[in-house]
Design an enzyme around this catalytic site. Structure first.
Site, PDB file in Angstrom:
ATOM      1  N   GLY A   9      19.250  -7.377  25.108  1.00  6.91           N
ATOM      2  CA  GLY A   9      19.301  -7.233  23.527  1.00  6.91           C
ATOM      3  C   GLY A   9      20.673  -7.376  22.926  1.00  6.91           C
ATOM      4  O   GLY A   9      21.404  -6.472  23.409  1.00  6.91           O
ATOM      5  N   GLY A  11      21.281  -6.906  19.784  1.00  8.40           N
ATOM      6  CA  GLY A  11      21.083  -6.510  18.216  1.00  8.40           C
ATOM      7  C   GLY A  11      22.229  -5.511  17.948  1.00  8.40           C
ATOM      8  O   GLY A  11      23.394  -5.262  18.940  1.00  8.40           O
ATOM      9  N   TYR A  12      21.997  -4.526  17.220  1.00  5.25           N
ATOM     10  CA  TYR A  12      23.000  -3.301  16.742  1.00  5.25           C
ATOM     11  C   TYR A  12      22.957  -2.528  17.979  1.00  5.25           C
ATOM     12  O   TYR A  12      24.146  -2.034  18.349  1.00  5.25           O
ATOM     13  CB  TYR A  12      22.544  -2.383  15.606  1.00  5.25           C
ATOM     14  N   ALA A  13      22.051  -2.102  18.812  1.00  2.00           N
ATOM     15  CA  ALA A  13      22.146  -1.035  19.784  1.00  2.00           C
ATOM     16  C   ALA A  13      22.816  -1.895  20.800  1.00  2.00           C
ATOM     17  O   ALA A  13      23.752  -1.172  21.662  1.00  2.00           O
ATOM     18  CB  ALA A  13      20.865  -0.596  20.124  1.00  2.00           C
ATOM     19  N   GLU A 166      13.681  -4.351  -0.637  1.00  2.00           N
ATOM     20  CA  GLU A 166      15.042  -5.195  -0.814  1.00  2.00           C
ATOM     21  C   GLU A 166      14.551  -6.419  -0.685  1.00  2.00           C
ATOM     22  O   GLU A 166      15.262  -7.254  -1.523  1.00  2.00           O
ATOM     23  CB  GLU A 166      15.695  -4.937   0.718  1.00  2.00           C
ATOM     24  N   ASP A 299      15.095  -0.001  18.327  1.00  2.00           N
ATOM     25  CA  ASP A 299      13.869   0.183  17.840  1.00  2.00           C
ATOM     26  C   ASP A 299      12.887   0.404  18.758  1.00  2.00           C
ATOM     27  O   ASP A 299      11.690   0.659  18.455  1.00  2.00           O
ATOM     28  CB  ASP A 299      13.619  -0.924  16.973  1.00  2.00           C
ATOM     29  N   GLN A 317      21.851   2.149  11.529  1.00  2.60           N
ATOM     30  CA  GLN A 317      22.814   3.079  11.835  1.00  2.60           C
ATOM     31  C   GLN A 317      22.423   4.088  13.037  1.00  2.60           C
ATOM     32  O   GLN A 317      23.373   4.206  14.030  1.00  2.60           O
ATOM     33  CB  GLN A 317      22.720   4.360  10.650  1.00  2.60           C
ATOM     34  N   LYS A 376      26.446   0.155  -0.536  1.00  2.00           N
ATOM     35  CA  LYS A 376      25.818  -0.614   0.478  1.00  2.00           C
ATOM     36  C   LYS A 376      26.637  -1.671   1.191  1.00  2.00           C
ATOM     37  O   LYS A 376      26.387  -1.865   2.396  1.00  2.00           O
ATOM     38  CB  LYS A 376      24.650  -1.231  -0.336  1.00  2.00           C
TER      39      LYS A 376
HETATM   40  P1  NAD Z   1       8.073   1.067   6.474  1.00  3.84           P
HETATM   41  O1  NAD Z   1       7.187   1.423   7.426  1.00  3.84           O
HETATM   42  O2  NAD Z   1       9.122   1.827   6.076  1.00  3.84           O
HETATM   43  O3  NAD Z   1       7.041   0.606   5.156  1.00  3.84           O
HETATM   44  C1  NAD Z   1       5.950  -0.306   5.216  1.00  3.84           C
HETATM   45  C2  NAD Z   1       5.255   0.068   3.965  1.00  3.84           C
HETATM   46  O4  NAD Z   1       4.238  -0.890   4.082  1.00  3.84           O
HETATM   47  C3  NAD Z   1       4.846   1.698   3.861  1.00  3.84           C
HETATM   48  O5  NAD Z   1       5.227   1.884   2.487  1.00  3.84           O
HETATM   49  C4  NAD Z   1       3.348   1.498   4.004  1.00  3.84           C
HETATM   50  O6  NAD Z   1       2.650   2.535   3.150  1.00  3.84           O
HETATM   51  C5  NAD Z   1       3.063   0.073   3.737  1.00  3.84           C
HETATM   52  N1  NAD Z   1       1.641  -0.485   4.476  1.00  3.84           N
HETATM   53  C6  NAD Z   1       1.511  -0.297   5.595  1.00  3.84           C
HETATM   54  N2  NAD Z   1       0.224  -0.885   5.869  1.00  3.84           N
HETATM   55  C7  NAD Z   1      -0.364  -1.335   4.726  1.00  3.84           C
HETATM   56  C8  NAD Z   1      -1.501  -2.035   4.353  1.00  3.84           C
HETATM   57  N3  NAD Z   1      -2.467  -2.056   5.028  1.00  3.84           N
HETATM   58  N4  NAD Z   1      -1.499  -2.163   3.091  1.00  3.84           N
HETATM   59  C9  NAD Z   1      -0.588  -1.891   2.050  1.00  3.84           C
HETATM   60  N5  NAD Z   1       0.630  -1.326   2.138  1.00  3.84           N
HETATM   61  C10 NAD Z   1       0.611  -0.919   3.643  1.00  3.84           C
HETATM   62  O7  NAD Z   1       8.506  -0.334   7.193  1.00  3.84           O
HETATM   63  P2  NAD Z   1       9.544  -1.243   6.933  1.00  3.84           P
HETATM   64  O8  NAD Z   1      10.004  -1.306   5.406  1.00  3.84           O
HETATM   65  O9  NAD Z   1       9.723  -2.720   7.554  1.00  3.84           O
HETATM   66  O10 NAD Z   1      10.976  -0.524   7.466  1.00  3.84           O
HETATM   67  C11 NAD Z   1      10.750  -0.327   9.043  1.00  3.84           C
HETATM   68  C12 NAD Z   1      12.280   0.639   9.240  1.00  3.84           C
HETATM   69  O11 NAD Z   1      13.378  -0.020   9.027  1.00  3.84           O
HETATM   70  C13 NAD Z   1      12.117   1.906   8.683  1.00  3.84           C
HETATM   71  O12 NAD Z   1      12.366   2.980   9.320  1.00  3.84           O
HETATM   72  C14 NAD Z   1      13.193   1.651   7.533  1.00  3.84           C
HETATM   73  O13 NAD Z   1      13.660   2.801   7.110  1.00  3.84           O
HETATM   74  C15 NAD Z   1      14.082   0.793   8.190  1.00  3.84           C
HETATM   75  N6  NAD Z   1      14.601  -0.201   7.444  1.00  3.84           N
HETATM   76  C16 NAD Z   1      16.072   0.108   6.642  1.00  3.84           C
HETATM   77  C17 NAD Z   1      16.514  -0.363   5.910  1.00  3.84           C
HETATM   78  C18 NAD Z   1      18.113   0.203   5.392  1.00  3.84           C
HETATM   79  O14 NAD Z   1      18.405   1.207   5.776  1.00  3.84           O
HETATM   80  N7  NAD Z   1      18.820  -0.523   4.389  1.00  3.84           N
HETATM   81  C19 NAD Z   1      16.105  -1.646   5.513  1.00  3.84           C
HETATM   82  C20 NAD Z   1      15.132  -2.241   6.101  1.00  3.84           C
HETATM   83  C21 NAD Z   1      14.368  -1.232   7.074  1.00  3.84           C
END
Ligand code: NAD
Length: 403
Positions: A9, A11-13, A166, A299, A317, A376
């Site tokens: 992989g 990626g970042y890691a 985002e 991940d 991070q 950011k």
């Molecule tokens: P997440 O798990 O953080 O969010 C998913 C969202 O979908 C949650 O709010 C959840 O309640 C909702 N959800 C789940 N099942 C559902 C359903 N059946 N119906 C409706 N809503 C539902 O996932 P993510 O946003 O993909 O992020 C993944 C990881 O990556 C997280 O740890 C996140 O913090 C990280 N991430 C960080 C950044 C950043 O630091 N800028 C950006 C993107 C992702």
């Protein structure tokens, strides 16, 4: 004979581990494996999906960071890891043997077994899937021009996590370009977000999370919160509208994007490691419980945070920090020294909403608005620096803060 470290992989890691292992190395043989010949900034793919950034801007060739004196890059797809025989099996290529292995295969979209997700919604997890989202959007705009069916102008983002939020910010910004294709005013393009829980963005205070959500609402995003999605059908999101009566409701749209969370690579579980949703609970030094020469990071990995008694969240991070740590621990093992426990202090996290707005926490301080957007971009440049070095930051970094 020199030891062979294989990193799966880029990626970042994986790339951060590579950087650590290549530093001052004249005794190790390293092989880096990735299915692509480029690294992509996973934190920025929503911009590609929304058409406000090209994929070239958030990728760079892996060869740029490979020191050929000690490292070989193999472009290939990992199918299975045979940890007993210390072999990595690739699709249609010869297996690679290792003395030490770093598994950094990243994440996949998680459907939670909800019917129709695979068939009727778009994923956004890497460059091809993000480009596909944008291509799909442009096709819908053209179809609207011909049919005047307003469903072509409707976009539903499933899930209001970091990724969903985002993406909504970027889609708002991308509306202008899409509207031109459809021949309408940008406001005619409707953005929806369907989310299961009512307390959004639990990693932030209600006030701070509310700031981000309110901002998107002001921009016209329609939120349906506390509405778990139960099924995706052709052009339709089926959600639970009333938890007491179990009444279902439907939202129709020609674009449905699935961002309800991710799991670690399926390869990890398929290879017999004790994975839950593709993540393996590793030992404090980041090695697998049964194999002290196998590091599982990024991940695919879960590490216990002793302070909160919960695994650390998966972020770019922490992946970078794990990569550095795994590299250092392998160097220690080679010298016959003990490995060190992984510790992590988050510098905070910031969510962008479009190019010039953001909100989040830096250290203990809450930040929002344009200053947060500035921070950011500095965070993005730092990540880029940690994997790609000065060259990539100069070529792809975000110094033009008004971009
Ligand atoms: P997440 O798990 O953080 O969010 C998913 C969202 O979908 C949650 O709010 C959840 O309640 C909702 N959800 C789940 N099942 C559902 C359903 N059946 N119906 C409706 N809503 C539902 O996932 P993510 O946003 O993909 O992020 C993944 C990881 O990556 C997280 O740890 C996140 O913090 C990280 N991430 C960080 C950044 C950043 O630091 N800028 C950006 C993107 C992702």
């Amino acid at each position: 004979m020199s030891k062979h470290v294989v990193i799966l992989g880029a990626g970042y890691a994986g790339l951060r581990a590579l950087h650590e292992l290549q530093k001052g190395n004249n005794e190790l043989k390293i092989t880096l494996v990735d299915q692509n010949d480029y690294h992509f900034e996973a934190t920025d793919i929503h911009e590609v999906a929304a058409g406000i950034q090209t994929s070239e801007r958030i990728t760079y060739p892996i060869k740029d960071v490979v020191k050929s004196a000690c490292t070989t890059f193999v472009q290939g797809r990992v199918e299975k890891i045979d940890s007993e025989n210390q072999l990595v099996h690739l699709k249609d290529q010869e297996a690679i043997s290792y003395d030490y292995l770093i598994v950094a295969l990243g994440y996949e979209s998680e459907s939670f077994g909800i019917p129709g997700v695979e068939e009727f919604s778009l994923k956004m997890v890497d460059i091809p899937t993000s480009e596909k989202v944008y291509q799909h959007l442009t096709e819908q705009m053209k179809a609207y021009k011909e049919t005047k069916d307003e469903n072509y102008l409707k976009i539903v983002v499933c899930g209001a996590g970091f990724t969903g939020i985002e993406l909504l910010g970027s889609l708002h910004e991308g509306k202008k370009k899409l509207a031109e294709i459809a021949g309408v005013e940008p406001d005619k393009i409707q953005l929806y977000c369907v989310e299961a829980v009512t307390r959004l963005l639990p990693m932030f205070s209600e006030k701070l999370g509310g700031y981000g959500i309110d901002h998107l609402k002001k921009w016209g995003v329609n939120f349906l919160v506390g509405k778990p999605i139960k099924e995706i059908k052709q052009d339709t999101v089926v959600y639970l509208d009333n938890q007491e009566t179990n009444e279902l409701n439907e939202l129709t749209a020609k674009t449905i994007i699935w961002t309800t969370g991710v799991s670690g690579s399926h390869v990890v579980g398929d290879s017999g490691f004790a994975a839950k949703r593709g993540r393996v609970m590793v030992k404090p030094d980041l090695t697998d419980a049964d194999h002290e020469n196998v590091y599982i990071i990024g991940d695919c990995s879960a590490v216990m945070d002793k302070e909160s008694n919960r695994p650390y969240p998966t972020t770019a991070q922490i992946s970078l920090k794990m990569g550095e740590h795994a590299g250092k621990n392998i160097k220690a093992q080679l010298k016959g020294e003990p490995t060190k426990e992984f510790t992590f202090k988050s510098l905070g996290s910031v969510a962008s909403i479009g190019n010039s707005h953001a909100f989040g926490v830096v250290g203990k301080m809450e930040v929002k608005g344009y200053p947060a957007s500035f921070i950011k971009k500095a965070i993005m440049d730092r990540s880029l620096f940690e994997t790609g070095g000065v060259k990539e930051v100069l070529a792809k970094g975000r110094f033009d803060f008004y971009r």
